[in-house]
Design a protein around this motif. Structure first.
Motif, PDB file in Angstrom:
ATOM      1  N   VAL A  27     -53.837 -30.957 -51.821  1.00 40.18           N
ATOM      2  CA  VAL A  27     -52.831 -30.155 -51.125  1.00 40.18           C
ATOM      3  C   VAL A  27     -51.922 -29.519 -52.160  1.00 40.18           C
ATOM      4  CG1 VAL A  27     -50.899 -30.201 -49.524  1.00 40.18           C
ATOM      5  CG2 VAL A  27     -52.907 -31.616 -49.078  1.00 40.18           C
ATOM      6  N   LEU A  28     -51.828 -28.192 -52.123  1.00 40.55           N
ATOM      7  CA  LEU A  28     -50.927 -27.487 -53.027  1.00 40.55           C
ATOM      8  C   LEU A  28     -49.509 -27.446 -52.482  1.00 40.55           C
ATOM      9  CD1 LEU A  28     -52.974 -24.407 -54.289  1.00 40.55           C
ATOM     10  CD2 LEU A  28     -52.405 -26.486 -55.542  1.00 40.55           C
ATOM     11  N   GLU A  29     -49.397 -27.125 -51.173  1.00 41.31           N
ATOM     12  CA  GLU A  29     -48.080 -27.059 -50.545  1.00 41.31           C
ATOM     13  C   GLU A  29     -48.249 -27.119 -49.032  1.00 41.31           C
ATOM     14  OE1 GLU A  29     -46.151 -23.386 -51.318  1.00 41.31           O
ATOM     15  OE2 GLU A  29     -47.793 -22.153 -50.563  1.00 41.31           O
ATOM     16  N   ILE A  30     -47.155 -27.383 -48.365  1.00 35.61           N
ATOM     17  CA  ILE A  30     -47.144 -27.359 -46.896  1.00 35.61           C
ATOM     18  C   ILE A  30     -46.078 -26.367 -46.460  1.00 35.61           C
ATOM     19  CG2 ILE A  30     -46.752 -28.685 -44.793  1.00 35.61           C
ATOM     20  CD1 ILE A  30     -47.792 -31.136 -46.234  1.00 35.61           C
ATOM     21  N   ALA A  31     -46.489 -25.328 -45.736  1.00 36.67           N
ATOM     22  CA  ALA A  31     -45.573 -24.292 -45.273  1.00 36.67           C
ATOM     23  C   ALA A  31     -45.709 -24.167 -43.758  1.00 36.67           C
ATOM     24  CB  ALA A  31     -45.888 -22.956 -45.941  1.00 36.67           C
ATOM     25  N   GLY A  33     -45.554 -26.352 -41.605  1.00 35.60           N
ATOM     26  CA  GLY A  33     -46.374 -27.436 -41.068  1.00 35.60           C
ATOM     27  C   GLY A  33     -47.853 -27.308 -41.366  1.00 35.60           C
ATOM     28  N   GLN A  34     -48.267 -26.266 -42.121  1.00 36.31           N
ATOM     29  CA  GLN A  34     -49.680 -26.059 -42.423  1.00 36.31           C
ATOM     30  C   GLN A  34     -49.923 -26.259 -43.929  1.00 36.31           C
ATOM     31  OE1 GLN A  34     -52.108 -25.511 -40.141  1.00 36.31           O
ATOM     32  NE2 GLN A  34     -50.472 -25.796 -38.612  1.00 36.31           N
ATOM     33  N   PRO A  35     -50.906 -27.110 -44.279  1.00 38.48           N
ATOM     34  CA  PRO A  35     -51.183 -27.337 -45.703  1.00 38.48           C
ATOM     35  C   PRO A  35     -52.016 -26.213 -46.313  1.00 38.48           C
ATOM     36  CG  PRO A  35     -52.668 -28.648 -44.367  1.00 38.48           C
ATOM     37  CD  PRO A  35     -51.729 -27.967 -43.405  1.00 38.48           C
ATOM     38  N   THR A  36     -51.776 -25.944 -47.581  1.00 40.88           N
ATOM     39  CA  THR A  36     -52.620 -25.051 -48.370  1.00 40.88           C
ATOM     40  C   THR A  36     -53.405 -25.901 -49.359  1.00 40.88           C
ATOM     41  OG1 THR A  36     -51.044 -23.232 -48.203  1.00 40.88           O
ATOM     42  CG2 THR A  36     -52.663 -23.105 -49.980  1.00 40.88           C
ATOM     43  N   PHE A  37     -54.744 -25.736 -49.351  1.00 41.33           N
ATOM     44  CA  PHE A  37     -55.609 -26.579 -50.168  1.00 41.33           C
ATOM     45  C   PHE A  37     -56.115 -25.819 -51.399  1.00 41.33           C
ATOM     46  CE2 PHE A  37     -56.312 -28.143 -45.760  1.00 41.33           C
ATOM     47  CZ  PHE A  37     -55.863 -29.445 -45.925  1.00 41.33           C
ATOM     48  N   SER A  38     -56.519 -26.587 -52.390  1.00 41.29           N
ATOM     49  CA  SER A  38     -57.201 -26.048 -53.566  1.00 41.29           C
ATOM     50  C   SER A  38     -58.355 -26.984 -53.913  1.00 41.29           C
ATOM     51  CB  SER A  38     -56.242 -25.938 -54.749  1.00 41.29           C
ATOM     52  OG  SER A  38     -56.927 -25.504 -55.914  1.00 41.29           O
TER      53      SER A  38
END
Length: 319
Positions: A27-31, A33-38
């Motif tokens: 997980v790179l960040e949560i914005a 309530g939605q996670p951004t993955f790498s």
């Protein structure tokens, strides 16, 4: 990339998988309530103190906080390529990463390297390309830089580089002609004797005792031999070796056999064990550096299928 967009994400790797090819998602960040993955694909180089390090095929090592992992799995080795196209400069850059200096500085496209005097390779200028200043000014800078460190100013120069002729005109002495030799990795992994060789991530006391090139520079030597993207130390009774996996390339070096154990196939066994590991990590080609006048080593590597890719030598100012 390696994980379905739907379905349950599970981390199926652990520190026991160090050295294997893996695919991980973090997980790179949560914005909102939605996670951004790498996703990262490469060799699991280490897993210590909550940090996971994965070395990608291009040689870059990605550091990942263990707490950010949401998925991970071991994946098959990359397909073996049948041919390699790489320039001398690219291969020498890889060799520099695999035998890293403890201090470096850029001068245009040149790299000045220092390691307290341990080995000429780690204490010389990788003189590829343009220093982006007039040559005489560049050479003055090199002499001054190494003089401040109390070591001889050396340039590592490709044999066919125009720089060689310019250094001839300025009286810089040539020494230590060296050949860079390459071979497909898969056949090396099939050589006999690998099962009798132990591979470790760090050199033990016996390995260091068998490596006879440190002299009074043991502390600097340890820093250099431990450096590199994915480093392995091979040991067997009477023999040692070192391998470094960097993307599709694997460097072999420090292969030494004690006199009483020679002509027993131990050098071949060490190379085979290192090659097996490199194949498992996704590499497909091997390379090494051997002095041009070392006829015995050249004959050994000929039998293993190595061919000469290019040559280089060192230059230093005349006294």
């Amino acid at each position: 990339m390696d994980f379905a967009a739907t379905g349950r994400l599970v981390v199926r790797i652990s520190p026991a998988d160090v050295g294997k090819r893996v695919s991980v998602r973090r997980v790179l960040e949560i914005a909102d309530g939605q996670p951004t993955f790498s996703d990262t694909l490469g060799v699991l180089a280490s897993w210590d103190h909550g940090v996971v390090c994965v070395t990608r095929r291009d040689g870059e090592t990605v550091r990942i906080a263990e707490s950010s992992l949401v998925a991970g799995k071991v994946v098959p080795p990359a397909p073996v390529r049948r041919s390699a196209r790489v320039s001398p400069a690219e291969l020498q850059e890889a060799a520099s990463r695999a035998w890293p200096a403890t201090e470096s500085e850029r001068l245009g496209e040149w790299t000045l390297r220092a390691a307290g005097g341990f080995t000429r390779r780690a204490n010389s200028v990788l003189a590829h390309g343009d220093p982006q200043v007039p040559l005489d000014e560049a050479l003055e800078f090199v002499v001054r830089w190494y003089g401040e460190r109390g070591t001889t100013p050396y340039l590592q120069v490709p044999d066919d580089a125009p720089l060689a002729a310019e250094l001839d005109r300025r009286g810089w002495l040539r020494e230590a002609d060296t050949l860079v030799r390459t071979a497909p990795l898969a056949p090396l992994a099939e050589l006999p004797g690998a099962d009798a060789v132990t591979l470790t991530r760090e050199p033990g006391d016996s390995w260091l005792a068998s490596y006879h090139r440190t002299g009074d520079l043991a502390e600097q030597a340890l820093k250099v031999v431990l450096g590199g993207p994915s480093v392995w130390f091979a040991g067997a009774p009477g023999a040692i070796g070192r391998g470094v996996v960097d993307g599709r390339w694997a460097l072999f070096g420090a292969v030494e056999v004690e006199p009483a154990f020679r002509r027993q196939g131990l050098a071949t066994a060490v190379m085979a064990a290192l090659a097996r590991r490199a194949v498992e990590e996704g590499a497909s080609f091997a390379y090494l550096q051997v002095e041009a006048d070392n006829d015995a080593a050249r004959a050994l590597y000929d039998r293993m299928g190595f061919t000469t890719h290019h040559g280089y030598h060192y230059r230093r100012p005349s006294p």
